[in-house]
Design a protein around this motif. Structure first.
Motif, PDB file in Angstrom:
ATOM      1  N   TYR A 127      -9.956  -1.368 -12.863  1.00 42.12           N
ATOM      2  CA  TYR A 127      -9.379  -1.565 -14.188  1.00 42.12           C
ATOM      3  C   TYR A 127      -8.780  -0.286 -14.760  1.00 42.12           C
ATOM      4  N   VAL A 128      -9.323   0.867 -14.414  1.00 42.70           N
ATOM      5  CA  VAL A 128      -8.741   2.124 -14.894  1.00 42.70           C
ATOM      6  C   VAL A 128      -7.289   2.246 -14.410  1.00 42.70           C
ATOM      7  N   SER A 129      -7.061   2.000 -13.138  1.00 43.97           N
ATOM      8  CA  SER A 129      -5.698   2.090 -12.602  1.00 43.97           C
ATOM      9  C   SER A 129      -4.819   0.965 -13.125  1.00 43.97           C
ATOM     10  N   LEU A 130      -5.393  -0.219 -13.321  1.00 43.44           N
ATOM     11  CA  LEU A 130      -4.622  -1.352 -13.828  1.00 43.44           C
ATOM     12  C   LEU A 130      -4.189  -1.108 -15.273  1.00 43.44           C
ATOM     13  N   LEU A 131      -5.104  -0.574 -16.098  1.00 42.34           N
ATOM     14  CA  LEU A 131      -4.754  -0.285 -17.486  1.00 42.34           C
ATOM     15  C   LEU A 131      -3.706   0.823 -17.576  1.00 42.34           C
ATOM     16  N   ALA A 132      -3.774   1.789 -16.677  1.00 41.93           N
ATOM     17  CA  ALA A 132      -2.753   2.846 -16.656  1.00 41.93           C
ATOM     18  C   ALA A 132      -1.374   2.235 -16.423  1.00 41.93           C
ATOM     19  N   SER A 153     -10.696   4.087 -26.042  1.00 39.87           N
ATOM     20  CA  SER A 153     -10.137   4.989 -27.048  1.00 39.87           C
ATOM     21  C   SER A 153      -8.659   4.686 -27.312  1.00 39.87           C
ATOM     22  N   GLU A 154      -8.302   4.613 -28.605  1.00 42.38           N
ATOM     23  CA  GLU A 154      -6.906   4.376 -28.980  1.00 42.38           C
ATOM     24  C   GLU A 154      -6.012   5.545 -28.576  1.00 42.38           C
ATOM     25  N   ILE A 155      -6.603   6.723 -28.492  1.00 42.89           N
ATOM     26  CA  ILE A 155      -5.819   7.900 -28.083  1.00 42.89           C
ATOM     27  C   ILE A 155      -5.176   7.653 -26.724  1.00 42.89           C
ATOM     28  N   TYR A 156      -5.970   7.163 -25.788  1.00 33.75           N
ATOM     29  CA  TYR A 156      -5.462   6.962 -24.432  1.00 33.75           C
ATOM     30  C   TYR A 156      -4.736   5.632 -24.285  1.00 33.75           C
ATOM     31  N   GLN A 157      -4.993   4.701 -25.163  1.00 31.17           N
ATOM     32  CA  GLN A 157      -4.257   3.441 -25.147  1.00 31.17           C
ATOM     33  C   GLN A 157      -2.791   3.659 -25.513  1.00 31.17           C
ATOM     34  N   ASN A 158      -2.550   4.636 -26.390  1.00 26.80           N
ATOM     35  CA  ASN A 158      -1.188   4.853 -26.897  1.00 26.80           C
ATOM     36  C   ASN A 158      -0.524   6.113 -26.344  1.00 26.80           C
ATOM     37  N   ALA A 159      -1.243   6.879 -25.530  1.00 24.39           N
ATOM     38  CA  ALA A 159      -0.690   8.143 -25.022  1.00 24.39           C
ATOM     39  C   ALA A 159       0.461   7.894 -24.066  1.00 24.39           C
ATOM     40  N   LYS A 160       1.436   8.812 -24.097  1.00 19.52           N
ATOM     41  CA  LYS A 160       2.594   8.725 -23.206  1.00 19.52           C
ATOM     42  C   LYS A 160       2.575   9.876 -22.207  1.00 19.52           C
ATOM     43  N   ASN A 161       3.235   9.651 -21.082  1.00 20.18           N
ATOM     44  CA  ASN A 161       3.435  10.691 -20.056  1.00 20.18           C
ATOM     45  C   ASN A 161       2.136  11.224 -19.466  1.00 20.18           C
ATOM     46  N   LEU A 162       1.082  10.417 -19.487  1.00 21.12           N
ATOM     47  CA  LEU A 162      -0.178  10.844 -18.889  1.00 21.12           C
ATOM     48  C   LEU A 162      -0.199  10.561 -17.393  1.00 21.12           C
ATOM     49  N   ARG A 163      -0.842  11.460 -16.652  1.00 19.60           N
ATOM     50  CA  ARG A 163      -1.160  11.193 -15.247  1.00 19.60           C
ATOM     51  C   ARG A 163      -2.668  11.015 -15.163  1.00 19.60           C
ATOM     52  N   ILE A 164      -3.084   9.875 -14.690  1.00 18.88           N
ATOM     53  CA  ILE A 164      -4.502   9.538 -14.637  1.00 18.88           C
ATOM     54  C   ILE A 164      -5.005   9.716 -13.206  1.00 18.88           C
ATOM     55  N   PHE A 165      -6.027  10.544 -13.031  1.00 17.05           N
ATOM     56  CA  PHE A 165      -6.639  10.726 -11.718  1.00 17.05           C
ATOM     57  C   PHE A 165      -7.978   9.994 -11.733  1.00 17.05           C
ATOM     58  N   ARG A 185      -0.163   0.614 -19.528  1.00 14.86           N
ATOM     59  CA  ARG A 185       0.162   1.581 -20.586  1.00 14.86           C
ATOM     60  C   ARG A 185       1.345   2.480 -20.220  1.00 14.86           C
ATOM     61  N   ASN A 186       2.010   2.166 -19.117  1.00  9.31           N
ATOM     62  CA  ASN A 186       3.129   2.981 -18.627  1.00  9.31           C
ATOM     63  C   ASN A 186       2.708   4.412 -18.342  1.00  9.31           C
ATOM     64  N   GLN A 187       1.494   4.559 -17.847  1.00  2.52           N
ATOM     65  CA  GLN A 187       0.985   5.849 -17.402  1.00  2.52           C
ATOM     66  C   GLN A 187       0.891   5.819 -15.876  1.00  2.52           C
ATOM     67  N   VAL A 188       0.910   6.979 -15.260  1.00  3.02           N
ATOM     68  CA  VAL A 188       0.866   7.059 -13.797  1.00  3.02           C
ATOM     69  C   VAL A 188      -0.567   7.302 -13.354  1.00  3.02           C
ATOM     70  N   ALA A 189      -1.056   6.464 -12.446  1.00  2.00           N
ATOM     71  CA  ALA A 189      -2.438   6.601 -11.967  1.00  2.00           C
ATOM     72  C   ALA A 189      -2.460   6.960 -10.489  1.00  2.00           C
ATOM     73  N   TYR A 190      -3.417   7.777 -10.116  1.00  2.00           N
ATOM     74  CA  TYR A 190      -3.668   8.138  -8.719  1.00  2.00           C
ATOM     75  C   TYR A 190      -5.136   7.842  -8.415  1.00  2.00           C
ATOM     76  N   PRO A 191      -5.465   6.853  -7.574  1.00  2.00           N
ATOM     77  CA  PRO A 191      -4.531   5.930  -6.924  1.00  2.00           C
ATOM     78  C   PRO A 191      -4.035   4.881  -7.919  1.00  2.00           C
ATOM     79  N   SER A 192      -2.832   4.371  -7.683  1.00  2.00           N
ATOM     80  CA  SER A 192      -2.278   3.348  -8.562  1.00  2.00           C
ATOM     81  C   SER A 192      -2.902   1.996  -8.243  1.00  2.00           C
ATOM     82  N   ALA A 193      -2.743   1.051  -9.161  1.00  2.00           N
ATOM     83  CA  ALA A 193      -3.270  -0.299  -8.942  1.00  2.00           C
ATOM     84  C   ALA A 193      -2.622  -0.931  -7.714  1.00  2.00           C
ATOM     85  N   SER A 194      -1.319  -0.707  -7.548  1.00  2.00           N
ATOM     86  CA  SER A 194      -0.631  -1.284  -6.385  1.00  2.00           C
ATOM     87  C   SER A 194      -1.105  -0.630  -5.093  1.00  2.00           C
ATOM     88  N   MET A 195      -1.407   0.670  -5.147  1.00  2.00           N
ATOM     89  CA  MET A 195      -1.903   1.360  -3.963  1.00  2.00           C
ATOM     90  C   MET A 195      -3.275   0.826  -3.564  1.00  2.00           C
TER      91      MET A 195
END
Length: 652
Positions: free
Chosen positions: A217-222, A191-203, A225-235
């Motif tokens: 890939y969910v955490s990697l794409l976050a 979805s383009e909505i989430y591709q371009n969204a800002k300040n999202l926290r992704i769980f 996209r400069n979004q914060v993911a839990y867990p993060s790709a690095s984690m």
């Protein structure tokens, strides 16, 4: 009226204060605050007129003014600078009404935080604010006055639809949990909505996080996209790295030994469900572990040999829990998302926040990209969270504890404004405003060094309104002419005779009515001695550009500037009279970060100038000291913060 539109929610019994409320505001200040905390009439008037502030008046049931609240707006934070209820109206929940109105204002403006400062000794009031969700964030020594300390408290405001739960399976687990939106992995990815969204926290609650799986890939794409993911790709990656797992265990080793000392088995699994341990007796340990890395569902594996150690960390999925646990998990999840304590994903718990001010478009910045990376690495090692900011982030200054300016400073541009604001807000700042002011102007520098009896080349001042032509006739040539705000060899010219001097002065007087002139002192190189807190950092020899009298040849006929060579020298190999001259010069300026330019002519040492914001580039100034140079500078920030430097100041 201010630029922040909160008028739609300011209705009876609330109103926005105007000049007509001034007497009441003066009365409530006198009645509710000790003298050292009161705002003056002038300060209140300034608040009423400010575009960054608003004052809200609360009336009682008899339509009489009974309370007031001062709010200040920042980019992502709403700050309560003052809140008060007159004495005979206390105990009637009017304070609670003002707090709730502040929360409404913050939510309307999409602010991330609501913040305030409170007397550190007022435990009852601190507990009262905690009932609304405020948490202590910083201890501010000498905030109100000497020995009058404060506590900074923050509340994370509700952020509807910003917490996005992603799974790769259908579930109704998150139904009824406020402030959460649940979507499937394909929608998030496509979805383009989430591709371009800002300040999202992704769980990310996918069933697996293996390399190249959908969960991965969910955490990697976050991240992309400069979004914060839990867990993060690095984690996800780091938990497969034994060195990282071991380092996490070492940070809480004493807690591990203390909490597992009574366990008889040699192997132990503890699950963390939304911050809660599945074995309550280990809750303290799990809380400490979760503070190091943040993910809703984690499993820790401990092994006992001579002592207990952390062997493995595994990110769990919802499918790892049994059906019997679902009710308990949902209760934990509701609490978890209500608290919203989602801080930076990192191996460390940061003590302080540092902003590094940079200009990505600057052609010759004080520090190149690799040097900035070294500063960041050194800062993080000492417990700083580092964020790079630019001139558009002026209003974010109060969010930080320290400001490090790594773009060329000038009294007449935004860098000085940043420094002034940061210092006024109680940040530790380098370069501090007085160092910029003193070093940026050659005329001030000349007078200050002269008063301190620092040896300099013969120096004169040409005054546009004075008899400068007569002075030009008396001098021996060549001489060096400097605009008072010259830097990096720009605005500095050599005049070979009186005629050339007058010609250059004519052009320079268009920019400044006073021009500094110095005796021309040809040398193969200039010393540059780096100093912070009166301690030596580095020593360089900057050689003159080829066939030129300066270090940098700003030749307008060429596509690029020519710079001379350099040589880094150990402090012990620098002549002592050069070092002492550098120390004496900086002592006349301050205790910040400086680069002192020195010439040695016929065994005599002459200070040319003291520079704030000196160049520190990767594999140039750091050639001798290496990473320890960056650590020394960051240690200065840390020491200043630790040594009670956070005092509220105002620069007039």
């Amino acid at each position: 009226m201010n630029d922040f539109s909160i008028e739609p929610i300011i209705n009876e019994p609330f109103s926005i204060a105007t000049g007509s409320n001034l007497d009441f505001l003066m009365k409530i200040e006198a009645e509710c605050f000790e003298e050292y905390r009161r705002s003056s009439r002038q300060m209140i008037m300034r608040s009423l007129k400010s575009k960054q502030q608003i004052v809200i008046i609360l009336k009682n049931e008899k339509q009489k003014q009974c309370g007031a609240m001062f709010l200040r707006f920042y980019k992502s934070q709403l700050r309560i600078t003052s809140i008060a209820i007159i004495k005979n109206e206390r105990g009637k929940n009017y304070g609670e009404k003002l707090i709730q109105k502040a929360i409404e204002c913050g939510e309307l403006l999409n602010m991330k935080f609501l913040a305030l400062e409170i007397d550190a000794n007022n435990n009852n009031l601190i507990r009262w604010y905690e009932t609304f969700g405020f948490e202590k964030s910083k201890f501010l020594e000498h905030y109100y006055a000497p020995n009058k300390h404060a506590i900074k408290m923050k509340m994370i405001l509700k952020d509807p639809n910003k917490y996005l739960v992603v799974t790769d399976f259908e579930t109704n687990f998150f139904d009824g949990i406020d402030n959460v939106r649940y979507i499937r992995d394909i929608e998030y990815i496509e979805s383009e909505i989430y591709q371009n969204a800002k300040n999202l926290r992704i769980f990310n609650f996918c069933t697996t996080y293996k390399y190249q799986s959908v969960g991965y890939y969910v955490s990697l794409l976050a991240l992309a996209r400069n979004q914060v993911a839990y867990p993060s790709a690095s984690m996800i990656r780091d938990f497969n790295n034994q060195k990282v797992v071991r380092s996490i265990g070492e940070e809480v080793n004493s807690l591990i030994q203390a909490n597992l000392s009574f366990v008889q088995e040699d192997e132990l699994l503890i699950n963390s469900y939304f911050g809660f341990s599945d074995r309550p007796e280990f809750q303290k340990l799990i809380t400490a572990m979760n503070n190091l890395y943040h993910s809703p569902l984690i499993q820790y594996k401990f092994i006992k040999k001579n002592e207990w150690y952390l062997q493995q960390i595994r990110v769990l999925s919802l499918n790892d829990s049994s059906e019997n646990d679902n009710e308990m998990l949902k209760k934990f999840a509701k609490y978890y998302f209500t608290q919203k304590r989602f801080v930076r994903s990192s191996l460390k718990s940061y003590e302080y926040d540092m902003a590094i001010l940079i200009d990505r478009d600057e052609k010759i910045p004080p520090s190149d990209k690799k040097a900035l990376e070294q500063f960041e690495k050194a800062a993080e090692a000492l417990g700083f969270f580092v964020e790079y900011i630019t001139k558009k982030d002026y209003h974010r200054i109060p969010e930080f504890d320290a400001l490090f300016i790594r773009t060329t400073t000038n009294v007449n541009d935004y860098t000085y404004d940043f420094s002034r604001y940061a210092y006024a807000e109680g940040l530790v700042v380098i370069d501090d405003p007085w160092s910029i002011l003193r070093c940026a102007n050659k005329l001030y520098l000349y007078e200050a060094l002269k008063k301190a009896k620092v040896k300099m080349p013969n120096t004169w001042v040409f005054n546009k309104k004075g008899n400068y032509k007569e002075l030009a006739s008396k001098l021996s040539y060549p001489i060096i002419l400097k605009l008072p705000d010259s830097a990096f060899s720009k605005g500095v010219y050599k005049a070979s005779d009186r005629e050339e001097c007058l010609e250059k002065l004519k052009a320079m007087f268009k920019r400044s009515e006073l021009i500094v002139a110095q005796e021309y002192m040809p040398t193969k190189f200039d010393w540059r001695i780096g100093i912070i807190d009166g301690q030596f950092l580095y020593a360089c020899k900057y050689y003159m550009a080829k066939d030129h009298w300066q270090i940098v040849n700003w030749n307008p006929d060429k596509n690029h500037n020519q710079e001379g060579d350099y040589e880094v020298v150990g402090i012990s190999d620098v002549p002592k009279n050069v070092l002492w001259a550098a120390l004496k010069a900086t002592a006349a300026i301050g205790d910040g970060l400086y680069g002192v330019d020195i010439k040695v002519n016929d065994n005599e040492v002459y200070v040319i100038e003291v520079n704030d914001n000196p160049s520190i580039e990767y594999q140039v100034e750091d050639m001798f000291e290496g990473s320890s140079l960056y650590l020394k500078i960051m240690m200065s920030f840390y020491s200043r913060l630790e040594n009670n430097m956070k005092i509220l100041r105002a620069i007039n």
